[in-house]
Design a protein around this motif. Sequence first.
Motif, PDB file in Angstrom:
ATOM      1  N   ASP A  29       1.309  11.261   5.028  1.00  0.00           N
ATOM      2  CA  ASP A  29       1.153  12.262   3.971  1.00  0.00           C
ATOM      3  C   ASP A  29       2.357  13.199   3.946  1.00  0.00           C
ATOM      4  OD1 ASP A  29      -1.264  11.164   3.340  1.00  0.00           O
ATOM      5  OD2 ASP A  29      -2.455  12.656   4.417  1.00  0.00           O
ATOM      6  N   VAL A  30       2.816  13.589   5.132  1.00  0.00           N
ATOM      7  CA  VAL A  30       3.993  14.457   5.225  1.00  0.00           C
ATOM      8  C   VAL A  30       5.207  13.763   4.611  1.00  0.00           C
ATOM      9  CG1 VAL A  30       5.628  15.546   6.819  1.00  0.00           C
ATOM     10  CG2 VAL A  30       3.171  15.719   7.238  1.00  0.00           C
ATOM     11  N   THR A  31       5.349  12.483   4.891  1.00  0.00           N
ATOM     12  CA  THR A  31       6.474  11.719   4.366  1.00  0.00           C
ATOM     13  C   THR A  31       6.440  11.657   2.844  1.00  0.00           C
ATOM     14  OG1 THR A  31       6.433  10.344   6.363  1.00  0.00           O
ATOM     15  CG2 THR A  31       7.702   9.515   4.498  1.00  0.00           C
ATOM     16  N   LEU A  32       5.250  11.438   2.287  1.00  0.00           N
ATOM     17  CA  LEU A  32       5.111  11.404   0.827  1.00  0.00           C
ATOM     18  C   LEU A  32       5.465  12.759   0.218  1.00  0.00           C
ATOM     19  CD1 LEU A  32       1.794   9.387   0.260  1.00  0.00           C
ATOM     20  CD2 LEU A  32       4.151   8.557   0.192  1.00  0.00           C
ATOM     21  N   HIS A  33       4.997  13.835   0.831  1.00  0.00           N
ATOM     22  CA  HIS A  33       5.301  15.169   0.324  1.00  0.00           C
ATOM     23  C   HIS A  33       6.791  15.485   0.436  1.00  0.00           C
ATOM     24  CE1 HIS A  33       0.916  15.859   0.527  1.00  0.00           C
ATOM     25  NE2 HIS A  33       1.161  16.755  -0.413  1.00  0.00           N
ATOM     26  N   LEU A  34       7.425  14.962   1.465  1.00  0.00           N
ATOM     27  CA  LEU A  34       8.870  15.150   1.601  1.00  0.00           C
ATOM     28  C   LEU A  34       9.599  14.487   0.432  1.00  0.00           C
ATOM     29  CD1 LEU A  34      11.308  16.131   3.190  1.00  0.00           C
ATOM     30  CD2 LEU A  34      11.205  14.030   4.545  1.00  0.00           C
ATOM     31  N   GLY A  35       9.124  13.315   0.021  1.00  0.00           N
ATOM     32  CA  GLY A  35       9.727  12.628  -1.116  1.00  0.00           C
ATOM     33  C   GLY A  35       9.625  13.436  -2.394  1.00  0.00           C
ATOM     34  N   THR A  36       8.443  14.014  -2.659  1.00  0.00           N
ATOM     35  CA  THR A  36       8.278  14.797  -3.885  1.00  0.00           C
ATOM     36  C   THR A  36       9.022  16.139  -3.801  1.00  0.00           C
ATOM     37  OG1 THR A  36       6.114  15.495  -2.997  1.00  0.00           O
ATOM     38  CG2 THR A  36       6.133  13.768  -4.656  1.00  0.00           C
ATOM     39  N   LEU A  37       9.123  16.708  -2.592  1.00  0.00           N
ATOM     40  CA  LEU A  37       9.919  17.925  -2.440  1.00  0.00           C
ATOM     41  C   LEU A  37      11.383  17.649  -2.765  1.00  0.00           C
ATOM     42  CD1 LEU A  37      10.345  20.873  -1.589  1.00  0.00           C
ATOM     43  CD2 LEU A  37      10.554  20.076   0.773  1.00  0.00           C
ATOM     44  N   LEU A  38      11.911  16.532  -2.303  1.00  0.00           N
ATOM     45  CA  LEU A  38      13.291  16.154  -2.620  1.00  0.00           C
ATOM     46  C   LEU A  38      13.472  15.967  -4.114  1.00  0.00           C
ATOM     47  CD1 LEU A  38      14.038  13.596   0.268  1.00  0.00           C
ATOM     48  CD2 LEU A  38      14.948  15.923   0.011  1.00  0.00           C
TER      49      LEU A  38
ATOM     50  N   GLN B 202       0.828  -1.206   0.000  1.00  0.00           N
ATOM     51  CA  GLN B 202       0.000   0.000   0.000  1.00  0.00           C
ATOM     52  C   GLN B 202       0.861   1.255   0.000  1.00  0.00           C
ATOM     53  OE1 GLN B 202      -2.271  -0.954   3.543  1.00  0.00           O
ATOM     54  NE2 GLN B 202      -4.136  -1.312   2.330  1.00  0.00           N
ATOM     55  N   ALA B 203       1.914   1.240   0.817  1.00  0.00           N
ATOM     56  CA  ALA B 203       2.823   2.387   0.877  1.00  0.00           C
ATOM     57  C   ALA B 203       3.506   2.602  -0.471  1.00  0.00           C
ATOM     58  CB  ALA B 203       3.873   2.165   1.969  1.00  0.00           C
ATOM     59  N   PHE B 204       3.870   1.506  -1.114  1.00  0.00           N
ATOM     60  CA  PHE B 204       4.525   1.569  -2.429  1.00  0.00           C
ATOM     61  C   PHE B 204       3.592   2.192  -3.467  1.00  0.00           C
ATOM     62  CE2 PHE B 204       5.445  -0.338  -6.578  1.00  0.00           C
ATOM     63  CZ  PHE B 204       6.790  -0.028  -6.726  1.00  0.00           C
ATOM     64  N   ILE B 205       2.350   1.732  -3.492  1.00  0.00           N
ATOM     65  CA  ILE B 205       1.378   2.244  -4.458  1.00  0.00           C
ATOM     66  C   ILE B 205       1.068   3.720  -4.207  1.00  0.00           C
ATOM     67  CG2 ILE B 205      -1.012   2.055  -5.250  1.00  0.00           C
ATOM     68  CD1 ILE B 205      -0.806  -0.950  -4.733  1.00  0.00           C
ATOM     69  N   LEU B 206       0.864   4.076  -2.943  1.00  0.00           N
ATOM     70  CA  LEU B 206       0.570   5.463  -2.598  1.00  0.00           C
ATOM     71  C   LEU B 206       1.737   6.386  -2.945  1.00  0.00           C
ATOM     72  CD1 LEU B 206      -1.270   4.989   0.807  1.00  0.00           C
ATOM     73  CD2 LEU B 206      -2.262   5.747  -1.360  1.00  0.00           C
ATOM     74  N   GLY B 207       2.966   5.872  -2.797  1.00  0.00           N
ATOM     75  CA  GLY B 207       4.133   6.664  -3.170  1.00  0.00           C
ATOM     76  C   GLY B 207       4.153   6.967  -4.661  1.00  0.00           C
ATOM     77  N   ILE B 208       3.797   5.973  -5.476  1.00  0.00           N
ATOM     78  CA  ILE B 208       3.745   6.184  -6.924  1.00  0.00           C
ATOM     79  C   ILE B 208       2.648   7.189  -7.286  1.00  0.00           C
ATOM     80  CG2 ILE B 208       3.230   5.084  -9.135  1.00  0.00           C
ATOM     81  CD1 ILE B 208       4.522   2.546  -8.097  1.00  0.00           C
TER      82      ILE B 208
ATOM     83  N   MET C 268       8.156   7.257   1.065  1.00  0.00           N
ATOM     84  CA  MET C 268       8.972   8.417   0.723  1.00  0.00           C
ATOM     85  C   MET C 268       9.907   8.123  -0.446  1.00  0.00           C
ATOM     86  SD  MET C 268      11.494  10.756   3.105  1.00  0.00           S
ATOM     87  CE  MET C 268      12.843   9.584   3.134  1.00  0.00           C
ATOM     88  N   ILE C 269      10.565   6.970  -0.419  1.00  0.00           N
ATOM     89  CA  ILE C 269      11.495   6.608  -1.492  1.00  0.00           C
ATOM     90  C   ILE C 269      10.747   6.454  -2.813  1.00  0.00           C
ATOM     91  CG2 ILE C 269      13.044   4.805  -2.344  1.00  0.00           C
ATOM     92  CD1 ILE C 269      13.796   4.283   0.599  1.00  0.00           C
ATOM     93  N   THR C 270       9.582   5.815  -2.765  1.00  0.00           N
ATOM     94  CA  THR C 270       8.800   5.614  -3.984  1.00  0.00           C
ATOM     95  C   THR C 270       8.293   6.930  -4.549  1.00  0.00           C
ATOM     96  OG1 THR C 270       8.062   3.480  -3.092  1.00  0.00           O
ATOM     97  CG2 THR C 270       6.890   4.324  -5.005  1.00  0.00           C
ATOM     98  N   SER C 271       7.809   7.823  -3.682  1.00  0.00           N
ATOM     99  CA  SER C 271       7.325   9.122  -4.159  1.00  0.00           C
ATOM    100  C   SER C 271       8.466   9.957  -4.724  1.00  0.00           C
ATOM    101  CB  SER C 271       6.619   9.875  -3.023  1.00  0.00           C
ATOM    102  OG  SER C 271       7.529  10.243  -1.992  1.00  0.00           O
TER     103      SER C 271
END
Length: 271
Positions: free
Chosen positions: A44-53, A5-11, A227-230
Amino acid sequence: MSLIQAFILGIVQGATEFLPVSSSGHLVIFQTIFGLTQGNLLFDVTLHLGTLLAVLIYFRNEVMELISGCMKLIIRILSRKRRKLDRDEKLALLVIAGSIPTGIFGLILNKYADTLFSNITLVGFMLLITAAALYFSERYNTGERTLNNMTVADALVIGIFQGVAVMPGISRSGFTLSGSLFRGLKREWAFRFSFVLSVPAILGALLLEAKDAIGTNMNVAPFAVGMITSFISGLLFLYLLNAIVKRGKLSYFSIYCLIVGLFAIIYGFIF
């Protein structure tokens, strides 16, 4: 939350954060149809951190110019020197100018976020606005302007477009790109400036979310995967969007937003 689920949400985060289809709008539609509540705020914060990076890496040259320009502007103010702005200073000044209306609109509209995010019909209409902005901005853009001949007025208008995009259903990337194209910016520079301008906005929203998420319990593995996936998917979709913008194909997303927007409106009236 499982690792899959985390992997899919990251994508999903990496794709919808940058493609002009409104990630928030799709989230509302998805939650409404399936009766889901909003996910873990810290995740959600973690996912946004991935896209910010991803943004910081992809636009590393512009980000370094922005940092350099801010430092030079501070030194200029403290030393009271009067001279022509160099490239770094001008970029910093334009980003600061564009961030002001973004912050004002964001703070005002954020007060109504809960109401806005629960109304699928409103999201549908906002997607139609996104579709129209993408279509007309690309159709009538003949500009060749870059950083050299941009003005503070350009930055303020583009900043307003970005601020309005806090509305669910209005794509931040799509609306800011549209504002840049409406102001006659060259496609490549419109793409770059709109995302450099997004850095303070994304960082500010990230800090606000992180403040609210403090003390939340977390399982490290799904957060790391998300985070890594996003981050990776975000980088890939930035390259894709750049190619789409340069080839003048934003109208494809206009058609997509039109279809999804009409679906959301019809669904909202029926159910």
